[in-house]
Structure formats: structure tokens, C-alpha cells
Design an enzyme around this catalytic site. Structure first.
Site, PDB file in Angstrom:
ATOM      1  N   GLU A  49      11.991   2.395  14.124  1.00 22.09           N
ATOM      2  CA  GLU A  49      11.066   3.423  13.630  1.00 22.09           C
ATOM      3  C   GLU A  49       9.777   3.335  14.432  1.00 22.09           C
ATOM      4  O   GLU A  49       9.656   2.517  15.358  1.00 22.09           O
ATOM      5  CB  GLU A  49      10.781   3.217  12.134  1.00 22.09           C
ATOM      6  CG  GLU A  49      10.128   1.886  11.821  1.00 22.09           C
ATOM      7  CD  GLU A  49      10.030   1.599  10.321  1.00 22.09           C
ATOM      8  OE1 GLU A  49       9.683   2.509   9.558  1.00 22.09           O
ATOM      9  OE2 GLU A  49      10.294   0.439   9.943  1.00 22.09           O
TER      10      GLU A  49
ATOM     11  N   HIS B  16      -1.324 -21.241  -0.725  1.00 26.40           N
ATOM     12  CA  HIS B  16      -0.161 -20.410  -0.401  1.00 26.40           C
ATOM     13  C   HIS B  16       0.667 -20.075  -1.637  1.00 26.40           C
ATOM     14  O   HIS B  16       1.250 -19.004  -1.740  1.00 26.40           O
ATOM     15  CB  HIS B  16       0.727 -21.105   0.636  1.00 26.40           C
ATOM     16  CG  HIS B  16       0.101 -21.151   1.994  1.00 26.40           C
ATOM     17  ND1 HIS B  16      -1.019 -21.900   2.283  1.00 26.40           N
ATOM     18  CD2 HIS B  16       0.437 -20.528   3.152  1.00 26.40           C
ATOM     19  CE1 HIS B  16      -1.351 -21.739   3.545  1.00 26.40           C
ATOM     20  NE2 HIS B  16      -0.484 -20.920   4.101  1.00 26.40           N
TER      21      HIS B  16
ATOM     22  N   ARG C 142      -7.937 -20.171  -2.356  1.00 28.10           N
ATOM     23  CA  ARG C 142      -6.920 -20.045  -1.308  1.00 28.10           C
ATOM     24  C   ARG C 142      -5.859 -21.137  -1.414  1.00 28.10           C
ATOM     25  O   ARG C 142      -6.168 -22.329  -1.333  1.00 28.10           O
ATOM     26  CB  ARG C 142      -7.568 -20.091   0.075  1.00 28.10           C
ATOM     27  CG  ARG C 142      -6.576 -19.762   1.174  1.00 28.10           C
ATOM     28  CD  ARG C 142      -7.215 -19.748   2.551  1.00 28.10           C
ATOM     29  NE  ARG C 142      -6.229 -19.366   3.557  1.00 28.10           N
ATOM     30  CZ  ARG C 142      -5.286 -20.193   4.037  1.00 28.10           C
ATOM     31  NH1 ARG C 142      -5.230 -21.437   3.625  1.00 28.10           N
ATOM     32  NH2 ARG C 142      -4.395 -19.775   4.922  1.00 28.10           N
TER      33      ARG C 142
ATOM     34  N   ARG D  76       8.321   4.130  -4.590  1.00 27.40           N
ATOM     35  CA  ARG D  76       8.384   3.132  -3.515  1.00 27.40           C
ATOM     36  C   ARG D  76       7.357   2.029  -3.743  1.00 27.40           C
ATOM     37  O   ARG D  76       7.616   0.848  -3.474  1.00 27.40           O
ATOM     38  CB  ARG D  76       8.166   3.796  -2.152  1.00 27.40           C
ATOM     39  CG  ARG D  76       8.324   2.802  -0.992  1.00 27.40           C
ATOM     40  CD  ARG D  76       8.261   3.457   0.359  1.00 27.40           C
ATOM     41  NE  ARG D  76       6.963   4.058   0.593  1.00 27.40           N
ATOM     42  CZ  ARG D  76       6.664   4.828   1.637  1.00 27.40           C
ATOM     43  NH1 ARG D  76       7.589   5.098   2.538  1.00 27.40           N
ATOM     44  NH2 ARG D  76       5.463   5.337   1.784  1.00 27.40           N
TER      45      ARG D  76
ATOM     46  N   TYR E 148       0.832  -1.203   0.000  1.00 31.44           N
ATOM     47  CA  TYR E 148       0.000   0.000   0.000  1.00 31.44           C
ATOM     48  C   TYR E 148       0.862   1.247   0.000  1.00 31.44           C
ATOM     49  O   TYR E 148       2.075   1.172   0.172  1.00 31.44           O
ATOM     50  CB  TYR E 148      -0.950  -0.007   1.207  1.00 31.44           C
ATOM     51  CG  TYR E 148      -0.277   0.286   2.533  1.00 31.44           C
ATOM     52  CD1 TYR E 148       0.535  -0.655   3.152  1.00 31.44           C
ATOM     53  CD2 TYR E 148      -0.443   1.519   3.163  1.00 31.44           C
ATOM     54  CE1 TYR E 148       1.146  -0.379   4.361  1.00 31.44           C
ATOM     55  CE2 TYR E 148       0.169   1.803   4.377  1.00 31.44           C
ATOM     56  CZ  TYR E 148       0.963   0.853   4.970  1.00 31.44           C
ATOM     57  OH  TYR E 148       1.579   1.125   6.161  1.00 31.44           O
TER      58      TYR E 148
ATOM     59  N   LYS F 168       6.569  -2.024   1.895  1.00 27.56           N
ATOM     60  CA  LYS F 168       5.370  -1.433   2.500  1.00 27.56           C
ATOM     61  C   LYS F 168       4.196  -2.395   2.340  1.00 27.56           C
ATOM     62  O   LYS F 168       3.257  -2.182   1.568  1.00 27.56           O
ATOM     63  CB  LYS F 168       5.074  -0.066   1.884  1.00 27.56           C
ATOM     64  CG  LYS F 168       4.200   0.786   2.774  1.00 27.56           C
ATOM     65  CD  LYS F 168       4.281   2.235   2.391  1.00 27.56           C
ATOM     66  CE  LYS F 168       3.254   3.076   3.095  1.00 27.56           C
ATOM     67  NZ  LYS F 168       3.351   3.032   4.557  1.00 27.56           N
TER      68      LYS F 168
ATOM     69  N   LEU G 251      11.261   1.164   7.070  1.00 28.80           N
ATOM     70  CA  LEU G 251      10.640   1.616   5.827  1.00 28.80           C
ATOM     71  C   LEU G 251      11.334   2.910   5.401  1.00 28.80           C
ATOM     72  O   LEU G 251      11.547   3.798   6.238  1.00 28.80           O
ATOM     73  CB  LEU G 251       9.144   1.881   6.051  1.00 28.80           C
ATOM     74  CG  LEU G 251       8.411   2.273   4.774  1.00 28.80           C
ATOM     75  CD1 LEU G 251       8.189   1.063   3.877  1.00 28.80           C
ATOM     76  CD2 LEU G 251       7.084   2.937   5.090  1.00 28.80           C
TER      77      LEU G 251
HETATM   78  N1  PMP Z   1       7.489   3.680   8.906  1.00 28.82           N
HETATM   79  C1  PMP Z   1       6.357   2.967   8.892  1.00 28.82           C
HETATM   80  C2  PMP Z   1       6.352   1.627   9.542  1.00 28.82           C
HETATM   81  C3  PMP Z   1       5.197   3.462   8.265  1.00 28.82           C
HETATM   82  O1  PMP Z   1       4.074   2.736   8.235  1.00 28.82           O
HETATM   83  C4  PMP Z   1       5.240   4.763   7.679  1.00 28.82           C
HETATM   84  C5  PMP Z   1       4.019   5.375   7.063  1.00 28.82           C
HETATM   85  N2  PMP Z   1       3.521   4.690   6.001  1.00 28.82           N
HETATM   86  C6  PMP Z   1       6.440   5.482   7.729  1.00 28.82           C
HETATM   87  C7  PMP Z   1       7.548   4.904   8.349  1.00 28.82           C
HETATM   88  C8  PMP Z   1       6.551   6.834   7.121  1.00 28.82           C
HETATM   89  O2  PMP Z   1       6.598   6.767   5.713  1.00 28.82           O
HETATM   90  P1  PMP Z   1       6.108   7.953   4.801  1.00 28.82           P
HETATM   91  O3  PMP Z   1       6.901   9.163   5.196  1.00 28.82           O
HETATM   92  O4  PMP Z   1       6.411   7.519   3.431  1.00 28.82           O
HETATM   93  O5  PMP Z   1       4.645   8.143   5.074  1.00 28.82           O
END
Ligand code: PMP
Length: 287
Positions: A182, A102, A100, A52, A33, A149, A206
Site C-alpha cells: 500500500e 514498557h 515510563r 476500525r 488514530y 491503525k 490497513l
Molecule cells: N494505508 C495507510 C498506511 C494509511 O495510513 C491510510 C490512511 N489512514 C490508508 C491506507 C487509507 O485508509 P482510509 O481510506 O481509511 O483513509
């Protein structure tokens, strides 16, 4: 005004928008996403988010459901149909609908694309940035590829809910070595007492698009950014701390695990970086 969602080629009333029970996103969290901010009706950091997205799809070997040009048109159509001036676009791509199993489905199974858009009150968001937020540290129990993501966000939602239950607004993940990776849905930053601005280096996090934007904006402000691991103790002893994301931009952190950061008020460098990033993102936004 009624909200409209986009589901696999169709614009439908939000309340009726649905996907198949055998969508692999639903059954396996087999999808990715993006969340992109909208300011004054325009998408912020659009190219970064779409780059991304392409990378996440490549890493999971999911074919893009539509070319980028079409995606950009659908996003704009969603902003118009939902009459969003300030808010966010959410878009999700999954490996599609198949019995369904895997194993990946046959290559002729098309990937699924859904999109929603919603307004966010910019005054409320700015008020949050004025006040600052509280963070709770949680162990980072996520899988080894948080750089993708993926919609598989169980550890993130659990950590964030634990934070909320403790009266906090965000969770910061701590790795096995005691370093902050993070936030549950944001990147993490600190400003040390000798004014070093530090954020975790890429790899086990991320690659936030807002993080990249802030690094760029900081150059224009002559504020050096250091990308390296920092510990929870470093964070608690920092002069300032903040989070970044497409929805939070740069939002000050005023406490971690109940301990005040600096004087317990949003920091000056954080506020400067927030302003510089927003100015840059709005100036770069395209129609
Ligand atoms: N880390 C994580 C785990 C996130 O889910 C997000 C937001 N999607 C971010 C960092 C920040 O990313 P962005 O600046 O691209 O929104």
C-alpha cells in the site's frame, strides 16, 4: 477565527492544546488514530472509521476512553467549533499517562483522547485529482501488523519524505516478494491493460475505509474489483493507477519511479470510481 482542539474532556485553543510528557503515545507510540473526511459539514464513512477504531483498540488492548455515542458528539462539536465545511477530523487514542515503563499501566489508568479538525480546500484537492500524482516505490520495512491503525508511523514518514525528496507525492511500499502492499498513507490500486481493477487483498495492509467504499461503489458501476497482490512491474505496466484514502478519495497516479503510467494522464476508470465513491459517501453521510 481561532482553532479549537479537544484534549481529554476539554475544548481548548489549538495553540495551547498539549498532552502530558508521560503520555504513552508520546513515549512509546502506544496509541491509535483515525482520520475522517468532512464534506459539507458532515462526516464521510463515519461508521466505518469508528468500527476500525474499535478494532485497532481491541487489538492493542486499549480501553475506549469514551463510548461511541460520546465520540460522535465530540466530533460534531469539533466541526461546529472550528466551523469546518470541508476538511478532516483527526482523532487519537493512547494508553494514557503513566510513569515510563514498557509494561501496561494499571487498568485504572484512563486512555487519552485528543481530536483536531481542520479545513481542506476542496478546490485544491480536486485540482490534484485532475492532474494526478507521482509515486516512488520503497521497501516495506514496517512491522507485521500494518492492519492496526497505530500512531507508530516512522517507516511511513521516512518513505513519504524520500518520495518528496525525489519530487514525488506518495511512496508505495514493496514487500519482500516484490508485491505492492500500500502507500505511505493510502491504499494502492491499478487498472490493467485488460481493464482489471486490482488492489492488494487484506492482511498485510490497513483496511482502508475509502478502499471499502470504492469496492462498494464499483459494484453499482458494474466495475469488478479484484483483491490480490500485484507486483511493482504490474503497476508500472498498468493502464491506470490510483491511491485511496479519506483525504485523497481516489486520486490518479500518473508515474511510478519516474515511469509514465498509461499515457501519463489520469485514467477514465479512476475518474469514474472517484466520482461514484464521492457520490455514495456524500449520500450516506449523516448529520
Ligand atoms: N494505508 C495507510 C498506511 C494509511 O495510513 C491510510 C490512511 N489512514 C490508508 C491506507 C487509507 O485508509 P482510509 O481510506 O481509511 O483513509
Amino acid at each position: 477565527m481561532s482553532r479549537i482542539a479537544y484534549v481529554n474532556g476539554q475544548y481548548v485553543p489549538h495553540a495551547e492544546a498539549s498532552v502530558h510528557v508521560e503520555d504513552r503515545g508520546y513515549q512509546f507510540a502506544d496509541g491509535v488514530y483515525e482520520v475522517c473526511a468532512i464534506a459539507d459539514g458532515r462526516l464521510l464513512d463515519e461508521t466505518g472509521h469508528l468500527d476500525r477504531l474499535d478494532r485497532s483498540l481491541r487489538e492493542l488492548r486499549i480501553d475506549p476512553p469514551v463510548p461511541r455515542t460520546a465520540l460522535r458528539i465530540i466530533m460534531r462539536q469539533m466541526i461546529r467549533l472550528n466551523r469546518v465545511r470541508h476538511g478532516i477530523i483527526y482523532l487519537q487514542i493512547t494508553r494514557g499517562v503513566a510513569p515510563r515503563d514498557h509494561f501496561f499501566p494499571d487498568s485504572d489508568v484512563p486512555s487519552s483522547l485528543v481530536m483536531t479538525a481542520r479545513a481542506v480546500d476542496p478546490v485544491r484537492a480536486a485540482a490534484r485529482a485532475e492532474k494526478g500524482i507521482a509515486v516512488l516505490s520503497r521497501p516495506d520495512i514496517r512491522w507485521g501488523r500494518p492492519d492496526i491503525k497505530s500512531v507508530s508511523l516512522l517507516p511511513n514518514i521516512l518513505a513519504k519524505q524520500e518520495a518528496r525528496d525525489a519530487g514525488c507525492d506518495e511512496a508505495w511500499f514493496i514487500d519482500a516478494n516484490g508485491f505492492v502492499t500500500e502507500g505511505g498513507s493510502t491504499n494502492a490500486w491499478i487498472v490493467t491493460t485488460d481493464n482489471q481493477v486490482i488492489t492488494r487483498d487484506l492482511g498485510r495492509i490497513l483496511a482502508g475505509i475509502t478502499r471499502a467504499g470504492i469496492i462498494r461503489a464499483a459494484k453499482g458501476e458494474n466495475i469488478p474489483i479484484i483483491e490480490r497482490p500485484f507486483s511493482l512491474d504490474d503497476a508500472i505496466g498498468a493502464k491506470e493507477a490510483f491511491i485511496s484514502s479519506a483525504t485523497a478519495f481516489a486520486t490518479p497516479v500518473i508515474s511510478i519511479d519516474g515511469q509514465k503510467i498509461g499515457n501519463g494522464k489520469p485514467g477514465q476508470i479512476t475518474q469514474r470510481l472517484r466520482a461514484a465513491y464521492m457520490q455514495q459517501a456524500i449520500a450516506d453521510a449523516k448529520d
